[in-house]
Motif scaffolding. Structure first.
Motif, PDB file in Angstrom:
ATOM      1  N   TYR A  25       0.795  -1.229   0.000  1.00  0.00           N
ATOM      2  CA  TYR A  25       0.000   0.000   0.000  1.00  0.00           C
ATOM      3  C   TYR A  25       0.831   1.284   0.000  1.00  0.00           C
ATOM      4  O   TYR A  25       0.750   2.082  -0.948  1.00  0.00           O
ATOM      5  CB  TYR A  25      -0.916   0.039   1.241  1.00  0.00           C
ATOM      6  N   HIS A  28       2.565   3.123  -2.785  1.00  0.00           N
ATOM      7  CA  HIS A  28       1.689   3.615  -3.852  1.00  0.00           C
ATOM      8  C   HIS A  28       0.937   4.884  -3.446  1.00  0.00           C
ATOM      9  O   HIS A  28       0.183   5.437  -4.233  1.00  0.00           O
ATOM     10  CB  HIS A  28       0.679   2.530  -4.238  1.00  0.00           C
ATOM     11  N   TYR A  29       1.152   5.316  -2.199  1.00  0.00           N
ATOM     12  CA  TYR A  29       0.451   6.489  -1.671  1.00  0.00           C
ATOM     13  C   TYR A  29       1.454   7.534  -1.179  1.00  0.00           C
ATOM     14  O   TYR A  29       1.330   8.085  -0.093  1.00  0.00           O
ATOM     15  CB  TYR A  29      -0.479   6.075  -0.531  1.00  0.00           C
ATOM     16  N   SER A 272      -8.481  -2.412   0.186  1.00  0.00           N
ATOM     17  CA  SER A 272      -7.934  -1.119  -0.229  1.00  0.00           C
ATOM     18  C   SER A 272      -8.796   0.026   0.293  1.00  0.00           C
ATOM     19  O   SER A 272      -8.286   1.082   0.674  1.00  0.00           O
ATOM     20  CB  SER A 272      -7.835  -1.045  -1.758  1.00  0.00           C
ATOM     21  N   GLU A 276      -7.512   3.091   2.742  1.00  0.00           N
ATOM     22  CA  GLU A 276      -7.700   4.502   2.422  1.00  0.00           C
ATOM     23  C   GLU A 276      -8.499   5.233   3.500  1.00  0.00           C
ATOM     24  O   GLU A 276      -8.223   6.403   3.798  1.00  0.00           O
ATOM     25  CB  GLU A 276      -8.371   4.651   1.052  1.00  0.00           C
ATOM     26  N   LYS A 280      -6.452   8.330   5.157  1.00  0.00           N
ATOM     27  CA  LYS A 280      -6.837   9.726   4.888  1.00  0.00           C
ATOM     28  C   LYS A 280      -6.865  10.590   6.148  1.00  0.00           C
ATOM     29  O   LYS A 280      -6.843  11.815   6.060  1.00  0.00           O
ATOM     30  CB  LYS A 280      -8.182   9.778   4.168  1.00  0.00           C
ATOM     31  N   LEU A 285      -4.262  11.751   0.681  1.00  0.00           N
ATOM     32  CA  LEU A 285      -4.672  10.762  -0.321  1.00  0.00           C
ATOM     33  C   LEU A 285      -4.312  11.210  -1.734  1.00  0.00           C
ATOM     34  O   LEU A 285      -4.213  10.393  -2.648  1.00  0.00           O
ATOM     35  CB  LEU A 285      -6.184  10.532  -0.236  1.00  0.00           C
ATOM     36  N   LYS A 288      -1.573   9.540  -3.898  1.00  0.00           N
ATOM     37  CA  LYS A 288      -1.742   8.205  -4.471  1.00  0.00           C
ATOM     38  C   LYS A 288      -1.294   8.177  -5.924  1.00  0.00           C
ATOM     39  O   LYS A 288      -1.589   9.091  -6.705  1.00  0.00           O
ATOM     40  CB  LYS A 288      -3.210   7.778  -4.380  1.00  0.00           C
ATOM     41  N   ASP A 289      -0.565   7.147  -6.296  1.00  0.00           N
ATOM     42  CA  ASP A 289      -0.111   6.950  -7.670  1.00  0.00           C
ATOM     43  C   ASP A 289      -1.319   6.647  -8.544  1.00  0.00           C
ATOM     44  O   ASP A 289      -2.035   5.661  -8.322  1.00  0.00           O
ATOM     45  CB  ASP A 289       0.885   5.781  -7.689  1.00  0.00           C
ATOM     46  N   ASN A 290      -1.546   7.479  -9.538  1.00  0.00           N
ATOM     47  CA  ASN A 290      -2.714   7.305 -10.407  1.00  0.00           C
ATOM     48  C   ASN A 290      -2.693   5.978 -11.165  1.00  0.00           C
ATOM     49  O   ASN A 290      -3.732   5.477 -11.587  1.00  0.00           O
ATOM     50  CB  ASN A 290      -2.813   8.464 -11.411  1.00  0.00           C
ATOM     51  N   TYR A 292      -1.727   3.136  -9.887  1.00  0.00           N
ATOM     52  CA  TYR A 292      -1.808   1.992  -8.976  1.00  0.00           C
ATOM     53  C   TYR A 292      -3.159   1.299  -9.083  1.00  0.00           C
ATOM     54  O   TYR A 292      -4.205   1.926  -9.055  1.00  0.00           O
ATOM     55  CB  TYR A 292      -1.577   2.445  -7.537  1.00  0.00           C
TER      56      TYR A 292
END
Length: 304
Positions: A25, A28-29, A272, A276, A280, A285, A288-290, A292
């Motif tokens: 996780y 990727h954030y 997931s 999140e 958050k 947030l 976050k990798d778009n 992912y």
């Protein structure tokens, strides 16, 4: 009672779980997390505040993470070394999905001098992890395309003067399977896969039904997904990912891979969502990798 009230096993210790959360996780954030959020996530597994702080402090001292302060809040992010570890693990996962065999063997020989003896055990572990098997102390074999991994190992340990690498055909007097049986215990690996299938087949059916009926919380899915990945990832240490031509008929690794993929995909979305929801509060947030997508996990096998 949280979903973390289940019996814990050694593979789910606090430090190990933190690495899993970074790999699954956090990276990727934005690659960092507020310690408060990390404590909240690990509470689901039964880890307390003190054990999380002790584990992240140890990882900090070992160079895997670093911290930064924003007011009175501490955030922890992966160092360059930590990022490399995660990327390397993702690459190595693909050894369970071998390319089509070209009928040739990769042979790695080394003679490490006494002054470098400290790297011998580490090198052996790396070779096994990459998918090599050994028929003797210093001769390692694999039918897979591991040229890149060999180059990285030679560079990492600075051993170019002490190694030889060949790509060769096996000319007998036995069949190729004889080499396999010398280097790996396929019966033992097969038994481990059957244990995994027995353990998770029924659990998958039950959890899928509970999710469909709205009887399984996102937090429970989050815990089960982590446990599933932990258990399946153990095969990276024992299964060399041999081509189909060198495996027995009805190889259970195929069944296990399908079961893992189906179960993981069932758990991916709700787990997931839980991450999140926790993340958050105290984190951004928007980092976050778009690109992912949990359903693109490297352990998943695309069945087409």
């Amino acid at each position: 009672m949280t979903s973390g009230g289940m019996m814990m096993n050694e593979s789910l210790n606090t430090r190990s779980m933190i690495f899993t959360l970074y790999g699954e996780y956090i990276r990727h954030y934005g690659n960092e997390i507020w310690i408060g959020s990390l404590i909240r996530l690990l509470k689901e597994f039964g880890h307390n505040d003190q054990s999380v702080r002790a584990a992240i402090s140890r990882m900090n001292k070992q160079g895997w993470v670093q911290s930064r302060k924003v007011g009175n809040k501490s955030f922890y992010y992966l160092t360059e070394r930590g990022v490399k570890r995660m990327d390397e693990a993702a690459r190595r996962i693909f050894k369970l999905q071998p390319a089509e065999w070209d009928g040739r063997w990769r042979m790695f020989l080394y003679t490490i001098p006494e002054e470098k003896r400290h790297i011998r055990d580490e090198l052996r572990k790396e070779l096994v992890w990459s998918g090599f098997g050994s028929s003797s102390a210093s001769l390692w074999l694999s039918p897979n395309h591991l040229e890149e991994q060999v180059e990285l190992l030679i560079e990492k340990y600075d051993i170019s003067e002490h190694v030889h690498f060949f790509i060769a055909d096996y000319k007998g007097p036995h069949e190729n399977i004889a080499l396999v049986n010398e280097c790996w215990d396929l019966d033992e690996i097969s038994d481990k896969y059957r244990e995994f299938i027995k353990m998770y087949s029924e659990r998958y059916v039950i959890d899928r039904s509970k999710i469909e009926q709205g009887k399984m919380s996102d937090g429970e899915c989050f815990v089960e997904r982590a446990k599933l990945v932990h258990e399946y990832r153990k095969f990276l240490f024992i299964d060399p990912g041999l081509p189909a031509e060198l495996l027995p008929d009805a190889w259970p690794g195929e069944h296990a891979a399908r079961l893992f993929s189906d179960y993981y995909k069932t758990l991916a979305k709700p787990s997931s969502q839980f991450f999140e929801e926790v993340f958050k509060e105290g984190n951004e947030l928007t980092n976050k990798d778009n690109g992912y997508d949990a359903l693109q996990h490297p352990l998943l096998i695309d069945r087409g």
